[in-house]
Design an enzyme around this catalytic site. Structure first.
Site, PDB file in Angstrom:
ATOM      1  N   LYS A 131       0.867  -1.184   0.000  1.00 28.14           N
ATOM      2  CA  LYS A 131       0.000   0.000   0.000  1.00 28.14           C
ATOM      3  C   LYS A 131       0.898   1.227   0.000  1.00 28.14           C
ATOM      4  O   LYS A 131       1.981   1.225   0.595  1.00 28.14           O
ATOM      5  CB  LYS A 131      -0.868   0.031   1.270  1.00 28.14           C
ATOM      6  CG  LYS A 131      -2.022   0.979   1.186  1.00 28.14           C
ATOM      7  CD  LYS A 131      -3.218   0.322   0.519  1.00 28.14           C
ATOM      8  CE  LYS A 131      -4.402   1.257   0.418  1.00 28.14           C
ATOM      9  NZ  LYS A 131      -5.576   0.585  -0.142  1.00 28.14           N
ATOM     10  N   GLY A 150     -20.232   7.591   4.028  1.00 28.27           N
ATOM     11  CA  GLY A 150     -19.253   7.880   2.983  1.00 28.27           C
ATOM     12  C   GLY A 150     -19.888   7.642   1.628  1.00 28.27           C
ATOM     13  O   GLY A 150     -20.162   6.496   1.259  1.00 28.27           O
ATOM     14  N   GLY A 201     -18.650   8.398  -1.367  1.00 29.75           N
ATOM     15  CA  GLY A 201     -17.621   8.603  -2.399  1.00 29.75           C
ATOM     16  C   GLY A 201     -17.799   7.641  -3.555  1.00 29.75           C
ATOM     17  O   GLY A 201     -18.915   7.232  -3.891  1.00 29.75           O
ATOM     18  N   VAL A 253     -17.049   4.457  -3.926  1.00 26.19           N
ATOM     19  CA  VAL A 253     -17.637   3.159  -3.597  1.00 26.19           C
ATOM     20  C   VAL A 253     -19.020   3.337  -2.974  1.00 26.19           C
ATOM     21  O   VAL A 253     -19.998   2.715  -3.405  1.00 26.19           O
ATOM     22  CB  VAL A 253     -16.714   2.361  -2.639  1.00 26.19           C
ATOM     23  CG1 VAL A 253     -17.348   1.015  -2.301  1.00 26.19           C
ATOM     24  CG2 VAL A 253     -15.345   2.156  -3.252  1.00 26.19           C
TER      25      VAL A 253
HETATM   26  P1  NAD Z   1     -13.596   8.273  -1.796  1.00 23.55           P
HETATM   27  O1  NAD Z   1     -12.509   9.196  -1.402  1.00 23.55           O
HETATM   28  O2  NAD Z   1     -14.134   8.333  -3.180  1.00 23.55           O
HETATM   29  O3  NAD Z   1     -14.831   8.414  -0.811  1.00 23.55           O
HETATM   30  C1  NAD Z   1     -14.714   8.483   0.563  1.00 23.55           C
HETATM   31  C2  NAD Z   1     -15.831   9.422   1.016  1.00 23.55           C
HETATM   32  O4  NAD Z   1     -15.909   9.369   2.435  1.00 23.55           O
HETATM   33  C3  NAD Z   1     -15.605  10.885   0.627  1.00 23.55           C
HETATM   34  O5  NAD Z   1     -16.708  11.375  -0.068  1.00 23.55           O
HETATM   35  C4  NAD Z   1     -15.368  11.582   1.969  1.00 23.55           C
HETATM   36  O6  NAD Z   1     -15.847  12.904   1.992  1.00 23.55           O
HETATM   37  C5  NAD Z   1     -16.169  10.692   2.891  1.00 23.55           C
HETATM   38  N1  NAD Z   1     -15.768  10.751   4.298  1.00 23.55           N
HETATM   39  C6  NAD Z   1     -14.540  10.852   4.848  1.00 23.55           C
HETATM   40  N2  NAD Z   1     -14.619  10.868   6.183  1.00 23.55           N
HETATM   41  C7  NAD Z   1     -15.938  10.777   6.489  1.00 23.55           C
HETATM   42  C8  NAD Z   1     -16.670  10.749   7.704  1.00 23.55           C
HETATM   43  N3  NAD Z   1     -16.076  10.821   8.882  1.00 23.55           N
HETATM   44  N4  NAD Z   1     -18.016  10.655   7.645  1.00 23.55           N
HETATM   45  C9  NAD Z   1     -18.663  10.588   6.446  1.00 23.55           C
HETATM   46  N5  NAD Z   1     -18.021  10.617   5.263  1.00 23.55           N
HETATM   47  C10 NAD Z   1     -16.687  10.714   5.289  1.00 23.55           C
HETATM   48  O7  NAD Z   1     -13.055   6.800  -1.454  1.00 23.55           O
HETATM   49  P2  NAD Z   1     -13.602   5.426  -2.001  1.00 23.55           P
HETATM   50  O8  NAD Z   1     -12.755   5.003  -3.143  1.00 23.55           O
HETATM   51  O9  NAD Z   1     -15.079   5.487  -2.144  1.00 23.55           O
HETATM   52  O10 NAD Z   1     -13.220   4.438  -0.800  1.00 23.55           O
HETATM   53  C11 NAD Z   1     -14.012   4.369   0.375  1.00 23.55           C
HETATM   54  C12 NAD Z   1     -13.413   3.335   1.323  1.00 23.55           C
HETATM   55  O11 NAD Z   1     -13.386   2.065   0.681  1.00 23.55           O
HETATM   56  C13 NAD Z   1     -11.973   3.609   1.744  1.00 23.55           C
HETATM   57  O12 NAD Z   1     -11.750   3.162   3.065  1.00 23.55           O
HETATM   58  C14 NAD Z   1     -11.149   2.761   0.784  1.00 23.55           C
HETATM   59  O13 NAD Z   1      -9.893   2.406   1.316  1.00 23.55           O
HETATM   60  C15 NAD Z   1     -12.054   1.566   0.644  1.00 23.55           C
HETATM   61  N6  NAD Z   1     -11.867   0.831  -0.607  1.00 23.55           N
HETATM   62  C16 NAD Z   1     -11.930   1.481  -1.796  1.00 23.55           C
HETATM   63  C17 NAD Z   1     -11.769   0.747  -2.976  1.00 23.55           C
HETATM   64  C18 NAD Z   1     -11.833   1.395  -4.344  1.00 23.55           C
HETATM   65  O14 NAD Z   1     -11.648   0.707  -5.345  1.00 23.55           O
HETATM   66  N7  NAD Z   1     -12.122   2.683  -4.435  1.00 23.55           N
HETATM   67  C19 NAD Z   1     -11.542  -0.627  -2.913  1.00 23.55           C
HETATM   68  C20 NAD Z   1     -11.529  -1.263  -1.681  1.00 23.55           C
HETATM   69  C21 NAD Z   1     -11.692  -0.513  -0.526  1.00 23.55           C
END
Ligand code: NAD
Length: 352
Positions: free
Chosen positions: A85, A182, A184, A186
């Site tokens: 990572k 969250g 975002g 995902v």
């Molecule tokens: P992202 O950055 O697109 O979305 C994360 C969202 O969470 C953002 O919109 C942010 O504003 C919000 N956020 C942050 N802190 C917060 C809080 N305290 N309360 C509410 N919202 C909050 O990230 P993502 O790609 O959607 O990933 C989300 C999670 O899934 C992460 O932990 C990431 O490691 C994990 N993940 C992502 C992937 C991928 O392919 N994107 C794969 C496996 C795991």
């Protein structure tokens, strides 16, 4: 670019990491860490996170924890990779010069670590960085007719939710209440899948603009406060924000009976996982249910190159892996996180 190898053998919790790098290029305001936990199953792989940390040590610890979780994720999802990572300390805005410099550094690692998107790094960024290194994976779905990585991460979580709902006697998700923290890449996609299936979905994000954007796309979504969402009386709580979701204090607020979300490293301590088990709350190990992104991104390196059908089939299997963990947990009366960790460790153990 300044690159130094860091020894972590003196930090008990991280003594198993094979290699750790600190990289710094002041000319573009770039600094971060790469943690390579295990290459037993194959070259290390894992996303790159761009995030603002209060202390660089927190960033290092994040890279180390997340890379270990990646080893477990690879082992449990059946891909032939090890765990790694990278984290980049967000000191200002992300820009092309920073991304180029970072990609050039990744290139110097000559493939012992391949990387893709994570929090703060999207597929537009990886598409750009792939110009500077073949070890940057996960390109924009539209340009290469690929499935989107975040969408596939969401799909794995969705399939896990479906599986659990079925095991506990429901045919479908109609009327099932799910809270997604969250919204975002995902979380937003998960909301879409859940709403399309008839679930009642609550969502929150600290980014108000993002809340508005997703609520606009899915008017059925009920937006709630991020500080309240974990304590909503729903069937399923799905953490999809940043990691370290549950502490020994806040875990007591969780009312849902099922915890199934994409966020990495949700349990801050093992006691939190024990709490869920002792209170009959089913915690779906994060690295099992969120493996869809990993499966998608590493497929391009598999036999015959990227094959969407193979990706979807492997993601479907996440539900069976989860079910196996739940069954062992029931039979042996051991918390699900422990069952998953033990199965994963066996798969990456050099002594077996
Ligand atoms: P992202 O950055 O697109 O979305 C994360 C969202 O969470 C953002 O919109 C942010 O504003 C919000 N956020 C942050 N802190 C917060 C809080 N305290 N309360 C509410 N919202 C909050 O990230 P993502 O790609 O959607 O990933 C989300 C999670 O899934 C992460 O932990 C990431 O490691 C994990 N993940 C992502 C992937 C991928 O392919 N994107 C794969 C496996 C795991």
């Amino acid at each position: 670019m300044l690159v130094e190898k860091i020894k972590t053998s003196n930090i008990t919790e991280f003594k198993d990491h094979e290699q750790v790098y600190h990289f710094k290029d002041d000319s573009v305001n770039l600094e971060g860490y790469v943690g390579i936990h295990s290459t037993f199953l194959g070259p290390a792989t894992g996303g790159t996170r761009f995030w603002s940390y209060n202390d660089p040590l927190d960033a290092l610890k994040d890279a180390l924890q997340l890379s270990e979780a990646m080893s477990y994720k690879c082992a449990m999802s059946g891909v032939k990779f090890g765990g790694g990572k990278a984290v980049i300390l967000a000191k200002g805005k992300k820009n092309k010069n920073l991304l180029k410099s970072y990609a050039e550094f990744i290139d110097t690692l000559q493939g012992i670590f391949t990387t893709g998107p994570d929090v703060g790094i999207d597929e537009v960024d990886t598409e750009y960085m792939s110009n500077f290194s073949p070890f940057i994976l996960g390109h924009k779905a539209t340009q290469h007719e690929r499935l989107g990585t975040s969408e596939m991460a969401a799909r794995g979580v969705y399939i896990s939710i479906q599986k659990i709902i079925q095991v506990f006697g429901n045919n479908d998700l109609k009327g099932i209440k799910v809270a997604v923290k969250g919204l975002g890449k995902v979380g937003g996609e998960l909301v879409r899948l859940l709403i399309d299936s008839g679930a009642i979905v609550y969502g929150s994000d600290i980014d108000i603009a993002r809340c508005k954007y997703i609520a606009n796309l899915y008017p059925q979504l009920k937006i709630v406060d991020s500080a309240e969402i974990a304590s909503l009386a729903v069937d399923i709580y799905s953490p999809c924000a940043i990691g370290h979701e549950f502490t020994e204090q806040n875990v007591r607020n969780v009312k849902a009976n099922f915890i199934i979300g994409a966020a990495n490293n949700q349990l801050t301590t093992t006691k939190v996982g024990d709490y869920f088990y002792e209170h009959d709350k089913l915690y779906a190990p994060d690295y099992i249910v969120n493996a869809g992104g990993l499966i998608n991104i590493t497929d391009e390196l598999d036999e015959g190159g990227y094959t969407p059908e193979r990706v979807l089939k492997r993601i479907d299997f996440i539900g069976d892996t989860l079910l196996n963990v739940i069954n062992i947990s029931k039979i042996n009366q051991v918390a699900t996180y422990k069952v998953a960790d033990e199965l994963a460790r066996k798969k990456i153990s050099r002594s077996v």
